[in-house]
Design an enzyme around this catalytic site. Structure first.
Site, short mmCIF file in Angstrom:
data_model
loop_
_atom_site.label_atom_id
_atom_site.label_comp_id
_atom_site.label_asym_id
_atom_site.label_seq_id
_atom_site.Cartn_x
_atom_site.Cartn_y
_atom_site.Cartn_z
N SER A 34 0.91 -1.11 -0.01
CA SER A 34 0.09 -0.01 0.21
C SER A 34 0.84 1.36 -0.10
CB SER A 34 -0.93 0.01 1.25
OG SER A 34 -2.08 -0.93 1.20
N LYS A 37 0.11 3.68 -2.77
CA LYS A 37 -1.10 4.73 -2.71
C LYS A 37 -0.46 6.01 -2.34
CE LYS A 37 -4.67 1.73 -0.78
NZ LYS A 37 -3.81 0.55 -0.46
N SER A 94 -6.03 3.25 4.30
CA SER A 94 -5.32 2.39 2.92
C SER A 94 -6.54 1.62 2.31
CB SER A 94 -4.26 1.74 3.71
OG SER A 94 -3.57 1.15 2.76
N LYS A 198 3.05 6.52 5.28
CA LYS A 198 2.30 5.58 4.87
C LYS A 198 2.60 4.24 5.16
CE LYS A 198 -1.38 4.13 2.65
NZ LYS A 198 -1.58 2.97 3.64
#
Length: 545
Positions: A34, A37, A94, A198
């Site tokens: 992720s 992203k 997420s 993140k």
């Protein structure tokens, strides 16, 4: 090149200068999960600031997006939802369905088109070991990145979009159809100065994290790929950031990254060839695209147009005769000739009003003033006249693909190479990130986790063994727990980066305990590393075949 399955990689940089502080397997292509992203959000922020979309633009949720694996916001096929909520869900929770909806919306209904734009932007930002196949980071063949590239992207988010950066420090957020809690809240709460960025997890990737923290006038950005659990990656990240703050100078010249250069894409059905002018000694004029059918000539363009600069990648390899004909036409005139049927082109103004910090709040959004756009530059088809709802963005509108990656774009795109930094981005970089709010915590909610976080008690991601005939290593001895052995390996690697920076860390589970070993070394390097460790009063032995 395929991505490797979950070896450990780490990278630490001084965010102020972009200089490397520590690296281990930093350029090994791995599954980013992720962390992908971050690029999806980077392109979303870019689209907002360039006037393609607004925070209240509604995106249509496709069946494909609604069917993505967890973590999910819970979007339904056919639903329309504002971009602001999709950004919150992707950044904070997420959510894979939210990220895919953003990608399809900005990619003209195609996630594959958006993924190519992601890769093109990565090249423009200097992320040369990244390739994207989707917007959310779920494992896919040919989808990979590196610890160095993800740290570079984290730095670009901080500098290029300070007015949106605070979203990465939120512990919770209103995502329209649900309140969501952060997958990174543990690290944000436990590490002093942390304000992003993140997390990521898949079975193939392991537990990943790109983080940023500020103490005093120092800012450090680091990435961990291939952690064994949420707790493990948090502990490793703390040690990496501590090392960064310890080694970074108190005073250093801030070197902000250069704003990316973009190409303008419109009317992809047309066939277009564009020559690129070589730089001259004269100062470049402000870059504009005129509303007339023919762009205005630049002062020095007539004498420096190079036939070899024609972009053949727009529609594949052109024949030699086509290239010669295009070159002759360009040499004959300082400005491109009018194409049959050409009536208008997009306008990019060089002036923009100051941009206030934006908190993705409920108030009406204030899009950046990027100048007048012609009718061909309007975002998207609308569900009804006068409305704001769109099913997707028309990829015939000005696009966000970087000029330096022109060959990866759809056929027929217009490539406009600019030598001037984008004024919108320069203004954004002048603002400091909005201060994060530490009090927004939904304590009554059940913890929401990324896909796989619930497995952290039992899931152990294996590391690959060394290759290339390097069969020697350095053993640091036996320890009572796997965690104790891993922490010693990491601490030792940080202290002796010159000797152990390329070695792999391995913890072997034996009847006598957990053996901490550096592997993947030749005999000479293993002996040298052990000698250095012995000088530090660290017991070690050279192991080999």
């Amino acid at each position: 090149m395929a991505a490797s399955a979950a070896p450990f990689a780490a990278f630490v940089m001084d965010a102020r200068s972009g200089k490397e502080i520590y690296a281990q397997n930093a350029d090994t292509r791995l599954h980013p999960a992720s962390l992908t992203k971050m690029m999806t959000l980077y392109l979303a922020f870019t689209a907002i600031e360039r006037g393609q979309v607004r925070l209240d633009t509604k995106f249509l949720v496709s069946q494909h997006a609604a069917g993505q694996q967890p973590s999910r916001l819970g979007l339904k096929a056919g639903q329309r939802i504002e971009l602001r909520y999709l950004i919150r869900a992707a950044a904070v929770k997420s959510a894979n369905d939210a990220a895919t909806t953003i990608g399809e919306g900005l990619g003209g209904g195609s996630e594959a088109v958006f993924a190519r734009q992601m890769t093109a932007m990565a090249r423009n930002l200097g992320m040369n070991n990244s390739n994207f196949r989707n917007a959310n980071g779920l494992t896919a063949e040919g989808h990979y990145s590196t610890a160095r590239d993800m740290s570079t992207l984290g730095r670009r988010l901080f500098y290029d979009f300070p007015q949106y950066y605070s979203i990465f420090s939120r512990r919770s957020a209103d995502a329209g159809i649900a309140n969501v809690t952060s997958t990174n809240r543990r690290f944000l709460d436990e590490y002093e100065g942390a304000d992003g960025i993140k997390t990521g997890y898949t079975r193939a990737a392991g537990f990943n994290l790109t983080a940023s923290a500020k103490r005093g006038n120092k800012r450090i950005i680091a990435t961990v790929l291939g952690g064994q659990s949420t707790a493990h990656r948090t502990q490793v990240m703390k040690q990496l950031l501590d090392t960064g703050f310890g080694k970074a100078p108190t005073r250093v010249k801030e070197v902000k990254p250069e704003p990316p250069q973009y190409m303008v894409q419109r009317d992809i059905k047309r066939t277009i060839q564009v020559a690129r002018a070589e730089p001259t000694q004269a100062a470049p004029e402000p870059f504009k695209i005129s509303t007339s059918a023919r762009p205005a000539a630049r002062a020095s363009a007539a004498s420096v147009v190079s036939p070899g600069a024609i972009v053949a990648a727009v529609r594949g390899a052109n024949t030699e005769a086509q290239s010669n004909a295009a070159a002759a036409a360009l040499d004959a005139s300082a400005r491109p000739q009018r194409r049959p049927g050409s009536t208008s082109s997009a306008v990019i103004a060089t002036k923009s009003s100051p941009v206030e910090d934006v908190d993705l709040a409920e108030t009406a959004p204030v899009p950046a003033n990027t100048g007048t756009l012609s009718s061909s530059a309007r975002p998207a088809r609308k569900a009804k006249r006068g409305g704001d709802e769109v099913s997707s963005l028309d990829i015939g509108n000005p696009s966000l693909i970087p000029a330096s990656a022109a060959g990866a774009a759809a056929p027929g795109a217009i490539f406009v190479q600019t030598n001037q930094p984008q004024p919108e981005t320069l203004q954004l970089a002048a603002h400091s990130p909005a201060r994060r709010e530490d009090t927004i915590i939904l304590a009554s909610m059940s913890p929401e986790m990324e896909a796989g976080d619930a497995m952290e008690a039992t899931e152990v991601v294996s590391r690959i063994s060394s290759g290339g005939g390097k069969a020697y290593g350095v053993s640091l001895g036996m320890y009572r727990s796997q965690s104790e052995a891993e922490q010693l390996l990491l601490r030792t690697s940080l202290q002796e980066n010159a000797a152990l920076g390329t070695a792999l860390r391995r913890v072997g589970n034996t009847k006598r305990g957990f053996e901490a070993t550096f592997t993947g070394m030749n005999k000479a390097s293993a002996r040298l590393a052990c000698d250095r460790l012995l000088a530090r009063q660290q017991a070690c032995t050279v192991v080999g075949p």
